[in-house]
Design a protein around this motif. Structure first.
Motif, PDB file in Angstrom:
ATOM      1  N   HIS A 209       0.847  -1.191   0.000  1.00 37.49           N
ATOM      2  CA  HIS A 209       0.000   0.000   0.000  1.00 37.49           C
ATOM      3  C   HIS A 209       0.879   1.237   0.000  1.00 37.49           C
ATOM      4  O   HIS A 209       1.728   1.410   0.859  1.00 37.49           O
ATOM      5  N   GLY A 210       0.692   2.096  -0.978  1.00 43.79           N
ATOM      6  CA  GLY A 210       1.377   3.373  -0.978  1.00 43.79           C
ATOM      7  C   GLY A 210       2.696   3.380  -1.718  1.00 43.79           C
ATOM      8  O   GLY A 210       3.148   2.376  -2.271  1.00 43.79           O
ATOM      9  N   ILE A 211       3.309   4.567  -1.741  1.00 46.78           N
ATOM     10  CA  ILE A 211       4.537   4.821  -2.492  1.00 46.78           C
ATOM     11  C   ILE A 211       5.621   5.271  -1.519  1.00 46.78           C
ATOM     12  O   ILE A 211       5.403   6.205  -0.738  1.00 46.78           O
ATOM     13  N   VAL A 212       6.767   4.617  -1.559  1.00 43.54           N
ATOM     14  CA  VAL A 212       7.894   4.971  -0.689  1.00 43.54           C
ATOM     15  C   VAL A 212       9.006   5.541  -1.558  1.00 43.54           C
ATOM     16  O   VAL A 212       9.427   4.917  -2.541  1.00 43.54           O
ATOM     17  N   VAL A 213       9.466   6.726  -1.192  1.00 46.08           N
ATOM     18  CA  VAL A 213      10.561   7.395  -1.904  1.00 46.08           C
ATOM     19  C   VAL A 213      11.759   7.463  -0.966  1.00 46.08           C
ATOM     20  O   VAL A 213      11.621   7.869   0.195  1.00 46.08           O
ATOM     21  N   SER A 214      12.914   7.067  -1.452  1.00 45.10           N
ATOM     22  CA  SER A 214      14.119   7.110  -0.624  1.00 45.10           C
ATOM     23  C   SER A 214      15.300   7.545  -1.471  1.00 45.10           C
ATOM     24  O   SER A 214      15.313   7.359  -2.688  1.00 45.10           O
ATOM     25  N   GLY A 215      16.284   8.142  -0.812  1.00 43.71           N
ATOM     26  CA  GLY A 215      17.520   8.539  -1.479  1.00 43.71           C
ATOM     27  C   GLY A 215      18.698   8.083  -0.665  1.00 43.71           C
ATOM     28  O   GLY A 215      18.550   7.478   0.399  1.00 43.71           O
ATOM     29  N   GLY A 216      19.887   8.329  -1.136  1.00 45.27           N
ATOM     30  CA  GLY A 216      21.072   7.987  -0.367  1.00 45.27           C
ATOM     31  C   GLY A 216      21.210   8.896   0.835  1.00 45.27           C
ATOM     32  O   GLY A 216      20.333   9.695   1.157  1.00 45.27           O
ATOM     33  N   SER A 217      22.355   8.756   1.510  1.00 48.54           N
ATOM     34  CA  SER A 217      22.553   9.543   2.725  1.00 48.54           C
ATOM     35  C   SER A 217      23.065  10.953   2.441  1.00 48.54           C
ATOM     36  O   SER A 217      23.140  11.779   3.342  1.00 48.54           O
ATOM     37  N   SER A 218      23.407  11.260   1.178  1.00 46.34           N
ATOM     38  CA  SER A 218      23.965  12.569   0.863  1.00 46.34           C
ATOM     39  C   SER A 218      22.907  13.492   0.277  1.00 46.34           C
ATOM     40  O   SER A 218      21.765  13.088   0.030  1.00 46.34           O
ATOM     41  N   ALA A 219      23.308  14.742   0.039  1.00 47.71           N
ATOM     42  CA  ALA A 219      22.393  15.734  -0.542  1.00 47.71           C
ATOM     43  C   ALA A 219      22.195  15.526  -2.042  1.00 47.71           C
ATOM     44  O   ALA A 219      21.404  16.248  -2.659  1.00 47.71           O
ATOM     45  N   ALA A 220      22.872  14.540  -2.626  1.00 46.15           N
ATOM     46  CA  ALA A 220      22.740  14.318  -4.063  1.00 46.15           C
ATOM     47  C   ALA A 220      21.328  13.892  -4.459  1.00 46.15           C
ATOM     48  O   ALA A 220      20.965  13.939  -5.632  1.00 46.15           O
ATOM     49  N   SER A 221      20.499  13.492  -3.478  1.00 46.59           N
ATOM     50  CA  SER A 221      19.138  13.039  -3.776  1.00 46.59           C
ATOM     51  C   SER A 221      18.112  14.169  -3.746  1.00 46.59           C
ATOM     52  O   SER A 221      16.924  13.907  -3.971  1.00 46.59           O
ATOM     53  N   LEU A 222      18.533  15.389  -3.477  1.00 46.35           N
ATOM     54  CA  LEU A 222      17.566  16.498  -3.401  1.00 46.35           C
ATOM     55  C   LEU A 222      16.705  16.628  -4.657  1.00 46.35           C
ATOM     56  O   LEU A 222      15.470  16.803  -4.548  1.00 46.35           O
ATOM     57  N   PRO A 223      17.267  16.552  -5.869  1.00 47.74           N
ATOM     58  CA  PRO A 223      16.398  16.629  -7.053  1.00 47.74           C
ATOM     59  C   PRO A 223      15.341  15.532  -7.087  1.00 47.74           C
ATOM     60  O   PRO A 223      14.216  15.765  -7.535  1.00 47.74           O
TER      61      PRO A 223
END
Length: 646
Positions: A209-223
């Protein structure tokens, strides 16, 4: 056996390298070894280290993809004194720990900016007595330098300073050759461990159920986070959970929260991420190493936005491999937008969930097993192996017009096992033919399926049941001079017919008596039973011991059967091969017989595997490849089938 282990890692962007090294450290400590983890990157919270001792060097980091400029915690460029302090702490730790095993993470395949530091560590390790086993730990995909001389430099460092390379990946998903130009000199050092799962908790079974968004531990995932929030406004009917890495500044984190719609929760990364992921309908993430391991463990649909800034190729390669297996769709970073993300998510939601792939993710424990095996028999792994006498003999044979050939026989196959798979992949890697001596009484259907697409592997008849009928005080033999010839002849023919039924065209009518012992009275009967070939382990006395029966034996075995049951000394292998080459120059009886290499895949340890690969690689580098066994016995293009009534 309790060993002392030191793992040195410096992560510069994100914490993936550190978490993987920490998982290795936990695995070594969990196996009862005294383990020290030396971290030279930004301090990070590492849960569950247990008995692992953590040593933090004065930290360095980089900003963005500028890996040439090292910064301290205040984001100021570091000076020589700062680097000298790091090196001093690192060397002191090594000398105090006196490790049996030293593992450097990524170097020398990367971290060139810290080459002086790692070189000093390796030099200090080389000065220890005894010198530790030195291993390099790398992820599945590397970023190869654009300059060939840097690749050559990395290879020379590996050959000079290292005993092995732990590749934390699965070649069925991504072989190292996809990202790095592996040459024949370093290939024998590669040890695929499977992916290292830094989270060993059981994956919960939850409703999707639902959508999970994740990025790495750095600021490179801001976009990615910003595009995800745009997409969340366009898909209001599903709950969103956006998990933001702790490397993102608090100001940027608050800005993300303030722009989120009511049905989208924006939070910092959580320790129960895997539980959230396993309950998601679809995941949106980058394609970093640890993220992909999470996706493989949870079996969730995924949209991947691989990080590609600064000409990075690692994540895009990994994403493409997952896409090719039907496990993910891709949104290129330069096409990233809320609308583009929406299209990919809706497409992913409309697709059925793919079946889980058999990708190995037990890399931490396997790394321990491999390292333990390597250290148990280090004398057989001496890197400066001396091939000079064999090389000289081969040169003399060439000058005299003596064409030396080699073939490979492996005994006791019955089924498709991990060891057999490794054996066949090793043969394929070097373009080697191989004859599998199969025990008819134990053959399983899986063996025929596995051999069906192997163009250079064929089965041979390995007796009947591999049971000794010799008296207790005598050497073991199934077809020795201990039973009536008619009984043995019936069993040999039964083995041939049984394997022909199971393996069809993949079977050659070649008899291989267990323990390489056969009664001289049985040999003349083999042709009438349907056999065209015979193979044992010795210098043959005749090429045709019976009319219509070609004998091609094996001559070199890498296993110390009467001692350690690991590998014999490298010098013994070279001496045996050199002697075999000399006989082909000096004896007419031996001149045309290929030199036979004999292995037993089911009992190989890592040392035997390593020794075998080094031999095969050395011969391949001289353009000497093991013959296909059908060519070896003159049975190419199915002639063995026609001659035996098939």
């Amino acid at each position: 056996m309790t060993l002392r282990v030191l793992i040195a890692v410096t992560h510069l962007l994100g914490a993936g390298h550190l978490t993987r090294a920490a998982a290795l450290a936990r695995a070594f400590a969990g196996a009862g070894h005294e383990t020290v983890l030396v971290s030279g990157g930004t301090p990070a919270r590492l849960a569950g280290l247990g008995q692992v001792r953590l040593v933090q060097l004065p930290p360095v980091r980089t900003v963005g993809t500028n890996f040439k400029t090292l910064l301290d915690e205040s984001l100021q460029p570091v000076d020589r004194a700062y680097l000298d302090e790091r090196r001093a702490v690192l060397i002191d730790t090594l000398r105090n720990a006196r490790p049996d095993i030293l593992i450097t993470e990524l170097f020398p395949f990367g971290r060139r900016v810290l080459a002086d530091e790692f070189t000093a560590l390796l030099e200090a390790a080389r000065a220890l007595n005894p010198r530790p086993l030195v291993l390099c730990s790398i992820r599945d995909i590397l970023v190869a330098p654009a300059k060939p001389e840097r690749i050559a430099q990395a290879h020379e460092r590996i050959l000079r300073d290292y005993d092995g390379i732990l590749v934390h990946g699965d070649p069925d998903l991504v072989p190292l050759e996809v990202s790095w130009p592996v040459d024949e000199r370093i290939r024998p050092l590669l040890r695929y461990t499977g992916y290292v799962d830094e989270n060993e908790e059981t994956v919960p079974e939850e409703r999707r159920h639902g959508i999970v968004v994740s990025g790495g531990s750095s600021a490179a995932s801001l976009p990615l986070y910003r595009a995800a929030l745009e997409a969340a406004h366009l898909i209001p009917e599903r709950p969103w959970r956006i998990l933001v890495g702790r490397g993102v500044a608090e100001e940027d984190f608050q800005a993300l929260r303030n722009s989120a719609p009511a049905h989208a929760a924006v939070e910092r990364a959580r320790p129960d991420f895997r539980a959230l992921l396993s309950g998601a309908e679809i995941s949106v993430s980058q394609a970093g190493y640890n993220t992909v391991v999470d996706l493989l463990r949870c079996g969730v649909k995924s949209v991947l936005v691989p990080f590609e800034a600064g000409h990075e190729t690692e994540q895009r390669l990994r994403a493409e491999r997952l896409k090719s297996l039907g496990l993910a769709s891709i949104v290129p970073e330069d096409e990233l937008s809320g609308r583009r993300l929406v299209d990919a998510i809706l497409h992913g939601l409309s697709q059925p969930l793919s079946s889980p792939q058999a990708i190995s993710i037990d890399g931490a424990r396997q790394s321990v097993v491999i390292a333990e095996s390597l250290i148990l028999s280090r004398p057989a792994l001496h890197r400066a192996a001396d091939w000079s006498s064999l090389n000289a003999a081969l040169e003399r044979a060439r000058d005299r017009g003596c064409h030396v050939r080699f073939w490979w026989r492996d005994d006791d196959a019955v089924a498709d096992t991990p060891a057999l798979d490794r054996l066949l992949k090793l043969a394929t890697r070097y373009g080697a033919g191989i004859g599998l001596a199969v025990i008819p009484a134990g053959v399983q259907p899986s063996l025929g399926s596995r051999l069906a697409d192997e163009t250079s592997a064929f089965a041979l008849v390995h007796g009947w049941s591999h049971a000794s009928h010799a008296p207790a005080a005598a050497k073991k033999a199934e077809f020795g001079a201990h039973r009536p010839v008619p009984i043995m002849a019936a069993e040999a023919q039964r083995g041939l017919l049984s394997l022909r039924e199971h393996l069809g065209a993949k079977l050659l009518p070649v008899f291989v008596p267990p323990w390489n012992r056969i009664s001289g009275e049985l040999v003349p009967h083999l042709p009438r039973l349907g056999f065209a070939g015979l193979s044992t382990f010795t210098d043959r006395s005749a090429a045709f011991p019976a009319a219509g029966l070609l004998q091609i034996n094996t001559h070199v075995d890498p296993i110390d059967w009467r001692g350690s049951r690991s590998a014999i000394d490298h010098a013994q292998i070279v001496a045996g091969l050199t002697s075999a080459v000399e006989r082909r120059m000096n004896s007419e009886a031996d001149r045309d017989e290929p030199i036979g290499f004999l292995t037993h895949h089911l009992v190989h340890d890592e040392v035997i595997w390593s020794l075998c690969e080094r031999l095969i690689a050395h011969l391949a580098a001289r353009d000497l490849h093991f013959m296909r066994p059908d060519a070896c016995f003159g049975m190419e293009t199915g002639s063995h089938l026609r001659s035996n009534g098939v």
